[in-house]
Design a protein around this motif. Structure first.
Motif, PDB file in Angstrom:
ATOM      1  N   ARG A  94     -21.810   7.447  12.450  1.00  0.00           N
ATOM      2  CA  ARG A  94     -21.174   8.524  13.229  1.00  0.00           C
ATOM      3  C   ARG A  94     -20.936   8.080  14.672  1.00  0.00           C
ATOM      4  NH1 ARG A  94     -21.482  13.489  10.232  1.00  0.00           N
ATOM      5  NH2 ARG A  94     -22.498  12.989   8.253  1.00  0.00           N
ATOM      6  N   GLY A  95     -21.830   7.265  15.205  1.00  0.00           N
ATOM      7  CA  GLY A  95     -21.614   6.724  16.542  1.00  0.00           C
ATOM      8  C   GLY A  95     -20.384   5.840  16.590  1.00  0.00           C
ATOM      9  N   ARG A  96     -20.224   4.971  15.599  1.00  0.00           N
ATOM     10  CA  ARG A  96     -19.034   4.113  15.546  1.00  0.00           C
ATOM     11  C   ARG A  96     -17.769   4.942  15.388  1.00  0.00           C
ATOM     12  NH1 ARG A  96     -22.737   1.068  12.398  1.00  0.00           N
ATOM     13  NH2 ARG A  96     -21.878   1.872  10.434  1.00  0.00           N
ATOM     14  N   GLN A  97     -17.860   6.026  14.634  1.00  0.00           N
ATOM     15  CA  GLN A  97     -16.680   6.857  14.423  1.00  0.00           C
ATOM     16  C   GLN A  97     -16.297   7.631  15.693  1.00  0.00           C
ATOM     17  OE1 GLN A  97     -16.327   8.709  10.392  1.00  0.00           O
ATOM     18  NE2 GLN A  97     -18.344   7.770  10.032  1.00  0.00           N
ATOM     19  N   LEU A  98     -17.284   8.031  16.481  1.00  0.00           N
ATOM     20  CA  LEU A  98     -16.976   8.643  17.779  1.00  0.00           C
ATOM     21  C   LEU A  98     -16.173   7.679  18.652  1.00  0.00           C
ATOM     22  CD1 LEU A  98     -20.350  10.398  18.694  1.00  0.00           C
ATOM     23  CD2 LEU A  98     -18.132  11.546  18.461  1.00  0.00           C
ATOM     24  N   LEU A  99     -16.598   6.425  18.679  1.00  0.00           N
ATOM     25  CA  LEU A  99     -15.898   5.441  19.507  1.00  0.00           C
ATOM     26  C   LEU A  99     -14.503   5.149  18.955  1.00  0.00           C
ATOM     27  CD1 LEU A  99     -18.827   2.970  20.286  1.00  0.00           C
ATOM     28  CD2 LEU A  99     -17.974   4.878  21.666  1.00  0.00           C
ATOM     29  N   ALA A 100     -14.372   5.093  17.633  1.00  0.00           N
ATOM     30  CA  ALA A 100     -13.053   4.895  17.031  1.00  0.00           C
ATOM     31  C   ALA A 100     -12.120   6.055  17.369  1.00  0.00           C
ATOM     32  CB  ALA A 100     -13.189   4.743  15.515  1.00  0.00           C
ATOM     33  N   ALA A 101     -12.677   7.256  17.379  1.00  0.00           N
ATOM     34  CA  ALA A 101     -11.873   8.433  17.718  1.00  0.00           C
ATOM     35  C   ALA A 101     -11.421   8.388  19.175  1.00  0.00           C
ATOM     36  CB  ALA A 101     -12.679   9.705  17.454  1.00  0.00           C
TER      37      ALA A 101
END
Length: 310
Positions: free
Chosen positions: A147-154
């Motif tokens: 979820r942390g990686r997905q926040l940054l991708a977003a």
């Protein structure tokens, strides 16, 4: 905890020796001219020193507790098929472009949750002067690190490819998340120190220590949380943050793990204040963070330090 003291410097106008006749009159005229000149010159300098990231009118308790702030809000949907690294979502943003660019915040839900569980934060924060991206994850079962990686991708999508990228200041970004998404926001802050603010909401993570985080962080726990009890999640997360960091711990009174998943005035009030102070560098919001809020019908406990002045 001791709060940082603020100091100011007093300025004294020097006085010269008295003169007689024309000399004294000339000296007086020169002094007056100098004062007038300094006053006139000082006005543009003061304006130039104003915070260029400040957005919106001066805040009041009523304005930050309101369901909507001063900005009208528009929104756009981002399909999961149009992005990589996360599950799409909804972007909420101030409709007007009159104030230039805005700081931005990505918000991720918790385990088994979808963006609908944190969607209330979209218009609530955007109406205060932010671009807000509430996202879905690639799987509702994703763990905090993912979820942390997905926040940054977003955030990368928001600033680089989205239809509103011209409205976003890519140097002023923050992250929020609920439950495993809250744990994910700590993961994102650890990975990307350039983030300006993190707000984990009733966070859950198997990693209990976060000394690597250098992003100003407000952790929100709930006294009745049985999913991520504060004693084993929110509190150790907070105490493990560097003591020199701008950090705070807000424990909701009479609240459960799901408290941040629906409209919550206390969560909104302090999230807005934190994001404004650290993403917008807006010291007008320090009044809501310092002195530290006292226990109340909605606040079980509040720990932290007054924001450091640069």
């Amino acid at each position: 905890m001791q709060q940082q003291a603020r100091t100011g410097a007093a300025h004294r106008v020097p006085t010269g020796s008295p003169h007689r006749g024309r000399g004294r009159f000339a000296g007086l005229v020169t002094a007056i001219a100098a004062v007038v000149g300094l006053t006139t010159l000082g006005q543009p300098a003061a304006q130039a020193a104003d915070n260029p990231y400040e957005r919106g009118p001066a805040p009041t308790t009523s304005s930050i507790e309101a369901a909507r702030g001063p900005y009208a809000v528009s929104q756009t949907t981002v399909s999961s098929t149009a992005v990589t690294g996360f599950g799409g979502g909804t972007i909420y943003y101030p409709t007007s472009t009159a104030d230039g660019t805005f700081g931005a915040v990505a918000v991720v839900p918790g385990f088994t949750g979808t963006q609908s569980s944190i969607s209330w934060l979209g218009p609530r924060l955007a109406s205060q002067g932010f671009v807000v991206f509430t996202i879905d994850t690639t799987s509702t079962l994703d763990q905090p690190a993912s979820r942390g990686r997905q926040l940054l991708a977003a955030l990368d999508y928001l600033t680089g490819r989205s239809s509103v990228r011209a409205r976003v200041d890519g140097t002023r970004l923050g992250v929020m998340g609920h439950s495993m998404g809250g744990g994910g926001s700590l993961e994102a802050a650890k990975t990307r120190p350039s983030l300006q603010a993190a707000v984990p909401l009733t966070p859950w993570n198997t990693d209990k220590t976060w000394p690597e985080v250098s992003t100003p962080t407000l952790i929100v726990g709930a006294d009745g949380d049985t999913v991520a009890p504060v004693s084993s999640h929110a509190e150790p997360f907070y105490t493990s943050l560097p003591s020199s960091l701008d950090r705070a711990y807000l424990e909701l009174n009479g609240a459960s793990h799901s408290a941040p998943t629906s409209s919550n005035t206390t969560v909104a009030k302090y999230s807005v204040s934190w994001l404004k102070r650290f993403i917008d560098n807006d010291t007008r919001y320090e009044q809501f963070l310092c002195p530290l809020p006292s226990p109340s019908s909605t606040i079980e406990e509040y720990r932290g330090n007054c924001p450091h002045t640069s």
